[in-house]
Design a protein around this motif. Structure first.
Motif, mmCIF file in Angstrom:
data_model
loop_
_atom_site.group_PDB
_atom_site.id
_atom_site.type_symbol
_atom_site.label_atom_id
_atom_site.label_comp_id
_atom_site.label_asym_id
_atom_site.label_seq_id
_atom_site.Cartn_x
_atom_site.Cartn_y
_atom_site.Cartn_z
ATOM 1 N N LEU A 112 0.858 -1.180 0.000
ATOM 2 C CA LEU A 112 0.000 0.000 0.000
ATOM 3 C C LEU A 112 0.896 1.231 0.000
ATOM 4 O O LEU A 112 1.491 1.573 1.022
ATOM 5 N N GLY A 113 1.040 1.868 -1.157
ATOM 6 C CA GLY A 113 1.904 3.037 -1.266
ATOM 7 C C GLY A 113 1.101 4.313 -1.272
ATOM 8 O O GLY A 113 0.028 4.394 -1.868
ATOM 9 N N ARG A 147 17.183 -4.802 -0.203
ATOM 10 C CA ARG A 147 17.160 -3.635 0.688
ATOM 11 C C ARG A 147 16.976 -2.345 -0.103
ATOM 12 O O ARG A 147 16.163 -1.485 0.246
ATOM 13 N N ARG A 148 17.762 -2.187 -1.185
ATOM 14 C CA ARG A 148 17.663 -0.964 -1.990
ATOM 15 C C ARG A 148 16.308 -0.888 -2.690
ATOM 16 O O ARG A 148 15.722 0.191 -2.808
ATOM 17 N N MET A 149 15.818 -2.032 -3.132
ATOM 18 C CA MET A 149 14.532 -2.081 -3.814
ATOM 19 C C MET A 149 13.413 -1.611 -2.884
ATOM 20 O O MET A 149 12.543 -0.820 -3.262
ATOM 21 N N LEU A 150 13.417 -2.087 -1.642
ATOM 22 C CA LEU A 150 12.384 -1.700 -0.682
ATOM 23 C C LEU A 150 12.552 -0.247 -0.241
ATOM 24 O O LEU A 150 11.574 0.463 -0.025
ATOM 25 N N SER A 151 13.801 0.183 -0.113
ATOM 26 C CA SER A 151 14.076 1.554 0.296
ATOM 27 C C SER A 151 13.545 2.553 -0.729
ATOM 28 O O SER A 151 13.119 3.663 -0.371
ATOM 29 N N SER A 152 13.538 2.153 -1.987
ATOM 30 C CA SER A 152 13.082 3.053 -3.052
ATOM 31 C C SER A 152 11.596 3.373 -2.946
ATOM 32 O O SER A 152 11.114 4.317 -3.571
ATOM 33 N N LEU A 153 10.855 2.597 -2.158
ATOM 34 C CA LEU A 153 9.420 2.825 -2.012
ATOM 35 C C LEU A 153 9.105 4.046 -1.158
ATOM 36 O O LEU A 153 7.982 4.549 -1.175
ATOM 37 N N GLY A 154 10.070 4.491 -0.368
ATOM 38 C CA GLY A 154 9.854 5.658 0.472
ATOM 39 C C GLY A 154 8.993 5.414 1.682
ATOM 40 O O GLY A 154 8.475 6.357 2.282
ATOM 41 N N ASP A 155 8.819 4.157 2.058
ATOM 42 C CA ASP A 155 8.007 3.796 3.226
ATOM 43 C C ASP A 155 8.936 3.323 4.338
ATOM 44 O O ASP A 155 9.592 2.287 4.196
ATOM 45 N N LYS A 405 0.164 6.836 14.059
ATOM 46 C CA LYS A 405 0.713 5.621 13.440
ATOM 47 C C LYS A 405 -0.430 4.636 13.227
ATOM 48 O O LYS A 405 -0.924 4.040 14.154
ATOM 49 N N GLY A 406 -0.858 4.489 11.968
ATOM 50 C CA GLY A 406 -2.001 3.629 11.704
ATOM 51 C C GLY A 406 -1.809 2.711 10.520
ATOM 52 O O GLY A 406 -2.781 2.340 9.866
ATOM 53 N N LEU A 407 -0.566 2.348 10.224
ATOM 54 C CA LEU A 407 -0.315 1.453 9.106
ATOM 55 C C LEU A 407 -0.264 0.004 9.557
ATOM 56 O O LEU A 407 0.067 -0.296 10.704
ATOM 57 N N ILE A 408 -0.573 -0.889 8.636
ATOM 58 C CA ILE A 408 -0.554 -2.330 8.899
ATOM 59 C C ILE A 408 0.557 -2.949 8.066
ATOM 60 O O ILE A 408 0.632 -2.718 6.862
ATOM 61 N N GLN A 409 1.418 -3.716 8.719
ATOM 62 C CA GLN A 409 2.453 -4.443 7.999
ATOM 63 C C GLN A 409 2.209 -5.952 8.048
ATOM 64 O O GLN A 409 1.736 -6.466 9.060
ATOM 65 N N VAL A 421 9.219 -7.055 5.547
ATOM 66 C CA VAL A 421 8.079 -6.434 6.221
ATOM 67 C C VAL A 421 7.492 -5.433 5.231
ATOM 68 O O VAL A 421 8.211 -4.545 4.761
ATOM 69 N N VAL A 422 6.227 -5.585 4.892
ATOM 70 C CA VAL A 422 5.619 -4.769 3.843
ATOM 71 C C VAL A 422 4.330 -4.124 4.356
ATOM 72 O O VAL A 422 3.475 -4.806 4.932
#
Length: 465
Positions: A112-113, A147-155, A405-409, A421-422
């Protein structure tokens, strides 16, 4: 493999300062204070619903093997073991490219972006084409790419877990005896509770419980059809006491009655006392909840009942500096104050139409007016409780704006034992406020008079009616 659903408290959030000695006060004769003699409790940054520990299956000890010889297994059980062995072999042979592709696919299916400049299905597909064209000679290189791939999401909450980090996270024990349970539907659609993980050398493991066992009863109470949370609540208890559990070993093994010694690491997060206000005319039950750990709901129920017996007619629930904890504990605690059918929280995913509601199944433990104290360090599960009570006209909020803080991982295990962790969803309050990044504004900054509390709650009920 998807392992468990959780929401993490904000990692950039610093450790909260020591609880303030005096709280917000105005009309009260005695300000509520956080006494210096409250036990020091460790604040956890994890806000988890239910953790499943996917540890490698352990070979049963000789005593169990003799009771359950493989030669006596029905054919389908031997086939299941064969398939399981084949899966383990394949896991050891997975390539670096497959690991990276697995992580990419998990994000593609559920992330969820919120930032469309950094995430869209089209952007993500182009990223895959770029990544998979590179050479991945080592597993370490593959992990760096993820790691870099997930970091690019900005989350900040979507991240990679090394095998060591994943193992440590997945061993979080909510039972007190070192087991984690998961609800598994059988062929008839009924829920069975399976042991999906064990803390190695923990109390349950030492007593003979093994991964894959089915939990049948706790202290003589049949758990068929019960949720994992309900079963864990039955298992939990004071440290150094024992609990009897009945387990069935595997799908075809024998049933065994096991006495397990509890070894709860968690300390009670609940402190309570009775305050006399208005020259003794009003008895106020004050409850401070430090975090939502495995003991939170059970100890809060005890505290509320004792305060009722002592004559409390109104209650103060102090959630200041409570960063969260086990989200399911927070949800169950919120239900204690709500009428049957009232909404605790909504969960929303990537598709707007996939909004689900969590509601109270029974009536409230108390119906007295409640004030909830909040501040900038009230986060995650605490915000769920505060908004559930507020939006259902059960409480007013006093203090500062909450953290937001209301996000679900969801946490997923990759085939080499690492994990990702997404962020897959978010919580929305009963009044449809998006908590994340916004926080919740209090009704009052200063402690109001009790007649103001009653008037505001009455007006709220009339507006909703």
């Amino acid at each position: 493999m998807r392992v468990f659903l959780c929401t993490s408290s904000p990692s950039p959030l610093p450790s909260p300062p020591p609880p303030p000695q005096t709280t917000i006060t105005n009309h009260l004769t005695h300000p509520f204070k956080t006494p210096s003699f409250i036990h020091s409790l460790t604040t956890t940054a994890l806000s988890l619903t239910l953790f499943f520990t996917p540890l490698t299956p352990v070979t049963p000890p000789p005593s169990l093997a003799l009771d359950n010889p493989s030669s006596g297994y029905p054919t389908e059980c031997r086939e299941e073991e064969k398939l399981r062995d084949e899966v383990e072999v394949r896991s050891g042979m997975v390539s670096n490219e497959e690991i990276v592709n697995e992580a990419w696919q998990i994000v593609n299916d559920g992330f969820l972006g919120s930032d469309r400049t950094r995430w869209s299905p089209e952007l993500w597909l182009r990223k895959k084409d770029d990544i998979m064209s590179r050479s991945l000679p080592t597993r370490s290189k593959a992990h760096d790419v993820i790691r870099r791939m997930l970091s690019s999401l900005g989350d900040p909450y979507t991240r990679f877990l090394s095998p060591e980090e994943f193992s440590k996270m997945s061993k979080y024990d909510t039972s007190g005896i070192g087991v984690n349970l998961r609800e598994i539907p059988d062929e008839n659609g009924e829920v069975k509770l399976k042991v999906l993980g064990l803390i190695l050398d923990g109390p349950a493991y030492a007593a003979g419980v093994r991964q894959g066992d089915e939990l049948l009863s706790v202290s003589g109470v049949d758990v068929k059809g019960k949720s994992a949370f309900e079963a864990l609540s039955l298992i939990q208890g004071p440290s150094d006491t024992s609990v009897n559990i009945m387990v069935k070993h595997g799908n075809c093994g024998p049933v065994q009655s096991v006495d397990v010694q509890r070894q709860l690491i968690a300390k009670t997060p609940v402190f309570y006392r009775l305050e006399q206000m208005d020259n003794g005319k009003t008895s106020v039950g004050y409850v401070r909840l430090k975090e939502f750990n495995a003991l939170a709901r059970k100890d809060l129920v005890t505290a509320m009942k004792r305060l009722q017996d002592m004559g409390a007619s109104v209650f103060v629930l102090d959630l200041r500096d409570n960063l969260g904890g086990l989200v399911q504990e927070g949800i169950e605690i919120a239900k204690l104050f709500l009428n049957k059918g009232e909404t605790v929280i909504y969960t929303a995913g990537r598709e707007p139409q996939n909004v689900k509601s969590i509601v109270a199944e029974t009536g409230p433990l108390i119906t007295n007016p409640v004030i909830v104290l909040v501040n900038k360090n009230t986060a995650s599960a605490s915000e769920i409780v505060a908004t559930a009570l507020h939006d259902n006209c059960r409480a007013i909020l006093v203090g500062e704006k909450t953290y937001g803080k209301g996000l679900i991982q969801s946490v997923f295990e990759l085939h080499d034992g690492s994990g990702v962790v997404v962020t897959v969803g978010k919580y929305v309050t009963p009044n449809h406020l998006d908590i994340n990044g916004n926080g919740v504004d209090p009704d009052y900054k200063k402690f109001p008079a009790w007649n103001e509390v009653a008037e505001r709650l009455s007006k709220c009920h009339k507006l909703q009616g």
